[in-house]
Design a protein around this motif. Structure first.
Motif, PDB file in Angstrom:
ATOM      1  N   UNK A  30      22.117   9.976  36.155  1.00  0.00           N
ATOM      2  CA  UNK A  30      23.134  10.745  36.870  1.00  0.00           C
ATOM      3  C   UNK A  30      23.704  11.893  36.041  1.00  0.00           C
ATOM      4  N   UNK A  31      23.504  11.859  34.731  1.00  0.00           N
ATOM      5  CA  UNK A  31      23.979  12.948  33.881  1.00  0.00           C
ATOM      6  C   UNK A  31      23.050  13.058  32.680  1.00  0.00           C
ATOM      7  N   UNK A  32      23.284  14.098  31.868  1.00  0.00           N
ATOM      8  CA  UNK A  32      22.369  14.375  30.755  1.00  0.00           C
ATOM      9  C   UNK A  32      22.910  13.904  29.411  1.00  0.00           C
ATOM     10  N   UNK A  33      23.958  13.070  29.425  1.00  0.00           N
ATOM     11  CA  UNK A  33      24.536  12.632  28.155  1.00  0.00           C
ATOM     12  C   UNK A  33      24.402  11.129  27.936  1.00  0.00           C
ATOM     13  N   UNK A  34      23.827  10.427  28.907  1.00  0.00           N
ATOM     14  CA  UNK A  34      23.717   8.972  28.817  1.00  0.00           C
ATOM     15  C   UNK A  34      22.286   8.555  28.510  1.00  0.00           C
ATOM     16  N   UNK A  35      22.134   7.790  27.455  1.00  0.00           N
ATOM     17  CA  UNK A  35      20.823   7.249  27.120  1.00  0.00           C
ATOM     18  C   UNK A  35      20.536   6.005  27.966  1.00  0.00           C
ATOM     19  N   UNK A  36      19.283   5.840  28.330  1.00  0.00           N
ATOM     20  CA  UNK A  36      18.853   4.584  28.940  1.00  0.00           C
ATOM     21  C   UNK A  36      18.640   3.559  27.830  1.00  0.00           C
ATOM     22  N   UNK A  37      18.521   2.267  28.168  1.00  0.00           N
ATOM     23  CA  UNK A  37      18.272   1.260  27.125  1.00  0.00           C
ATOM     24  C   UNK A  37      16.990   1.517  26.331  1.00  0.00           C
ATOM     25  N   UNK A  38      16.044   2.274  26.919  1.00  0.00           N
ATOM     26  CA  UNK A  38      14.806   2.614  26.221  1.00  0.00           C
ATOM     27  C   UNK A  38      14.944   3.861  25.343  1.00  0.00           C
ATOM     28  N   UNK A  39      16.151   4.438  25.285  1.00  0.00           N
ATOM     29  CA  UNK A  39      16.376   5.611  24.447  1.00  0.00           C
ATOM     30  C   UNK A  39      15.961   6.912  25.100  1.00  0.00           C
ATOM     31  N   UNK A  40      15.879   6.942  26.435  1.00  0.00           N
ATOM     32  CA  UNK A  40      15.457   8.146  27.149  1.00  0.00           C
ATOM     33  C   UNK A  40      16.643   8.813  27.832  1.00  0.00           C
ATOM     34  N   UNK A  41      16.563  10.140  27.954  1.00  0.00           N
ATOM     35  CA  UNK A  41      17.551  10.905  28.727  1.00  0.00           C
ATOM     36  C   UNK A  41      16.797  11.476  29.927  1.00  0.00           C
ATOM     37  N   UNK A  42      17.013  10.857  31.091  1.00  0.00           N
ATOM     38  CA  UNK A  42      16.172  11.176  32.239  1.00  0.00           C
ATOM     39  C   UNK A  42      16.372  12.592  32.746  1.00  0.00           C
ATOM     40  N   UNK A  43      17.606  13.140  32.664  1.00  0.00           N
ATOM     41  CA  UNK A  43      17.835  14.500  33.147  1.00  0.00           C
ATOM     42  C   UNK A  43      17.006  15.512  32.356  1.00  0.00           C
ATOM     43  N   UNK A  44      16.820  15.266  31.057  1.00  0.00           N
ATOM     44  CA  UNK A  44      15.983  16.148  30.250  1.00  0.00           C
ATOM     45  C   UNK A  44      14.522  16.033  30.685  1.00  0.00           C
ATOM     46  N   UNK A  45      14.092  14.818  30.998  1.00  0.00           N
ATOM     47  CA  UNK A  45      12.725  14.612  31.474  1.00  0.00           C
ATOM     48  C   UNK A  45      12.504  15.286  32.825  1.00  0.00           C
ATOM     49  N   UNK A  46      13.528  15.238  33.694  1.00  0.00           N
ATOM     50  CA  UNK A  46      13.410  15.918  34.988  1.00  0.00           C
ATOM     51  C   UNK A  46      13.310  17.427  34.803  1.00  0.00           C
ATOM     52  N   UNK A  47      14.047  17.966  33.829  1.00  0.00           N
ATOM     53  CA  UNK A  47      13.958  19.400  33.542  1.00  0.00           C
ATOM     54  C   UNK A  47      12.548  19.765  33.073  1.00  0.00           C
TER      55      UNK A  47
END
Length: 262
Positions: A8-25
């Motif tokens: 939902x935002x670009x500042x929260x890490x997932x438990x796997x250490x990924x930032x999904x908003x950066x991946x979507x970009x």
């Protein structure tokens, strides 16, 4: 609609250490039309496929001059690219006004990397949805840099980004050893050949959909610069024709080799 609660935002890490908003970009970059960059001992070259949204619209610009010695190619959201391009122009102008010299490429690319990285650390902001290839020349010679939405930048010998860019990368990897000693026109032809690898079957390189940007030394061993210039329309016709002639010659030779005596 959402992959999980961590995108939902670009500042929260997932438990796997990924930032999904950066991946979507980064996925937005893969949706853009392909651009290819190459560098030799004397020149840096950018080539790009332009798209038009519909038959009635003009082709979208893919190459931009930033300063006399540097230009960039974009893949992704053009509006985001325009913001970064204007920022780079301002930095180059500031450098010339303050120090009366052109900005070193590595410094310039580091500045946009820092600017993009800030958007991954502040709540309410989003990463830039664009990838850049920055080509230019400074006191240490020609350079090519790749910029990614995460803020990561790296110098490249050759690179391709955008839709179907893996085919172009394969061509670049196979011919990498040839690039350092290439002259200006030969380097452009290699770029167009790599670009041609990414086309779907019913498309061809034309003067309308192809852009070429060149920067480098006017003569090897001398300091006189060939300033960054974007070539469009009739200016790229000779290069496109030479690549087409080489391909036809190769196909003819292959056909002759496959003939069987009866």
């Amino acid at each position: 609609m959402f992959r999980n609660n961590y995108d939902n935002d670009s500042v929260t890490f997932s438990p796997q250490g990924r930032i999904f908003q950066v991946e979507y970009a980064a996925e937005a970059v893969k949706q853009g039309s392909v651009v290819v960059g190459l560098v030799s001992k004397t020149h840096a070259v950018l080539v790009a496929i332009k798209r038009n949204a519909e038959e009635l619209s003009s082709y979208q610009k893919k190459l931009f001059a930033v300063d006399e010695h540097v230009g960039l190619a974009i893949a992704g959201l053009t509006s985001d690219a325009r913001v970064l391009s204007n920022f780079m122009k301002q930095q180059c102008l500031s450098q010339r006004l303050t120090y009366d010299r052109a900005m070193p490429l590595e410094t310039l690319v580091s500045l946009i990397g820092d600017k993009a990285q800030l958007n991954t650390q502040h709540y309410g902001k989003r990463p830039y949805g664009v990838g850049l290839l920055v080509a230019g020349i400074d006191e240490t010679g020609p350079h090519l840099f790749e910029f990614q939405p995460s803020g990561m930048t790296q110098e490249m010998l050759a690179c391709a980004i955008g839709a179907r860019s893996q085919m172009a990368r394969t061509y670049l990897e196979k011919n990498l050893d040839k690039f350092p000693d290439c002259g200006r026109d030969e380097l452009v032809r290699h770029g167009l050949k790599a670009l041609k690898e990414t086309l779907v079957q019913d498309r061809e390189l034309t003067v309308e959909n192809t852009s070429v940007g060149v920067v480098g030394l006017k003569e090897p061993g001398k300091k006189a610069l060939e300033f960054f210039k974007v070539h469009d329309g009739a200016e790229v016709k000779e290069w496109i024709n030479s690549v087409a002639d080489e391909n036809e010659g190769g196909d003819a030779a292959e056909g002759e080799g496959m003939q069987v005596d009866e």
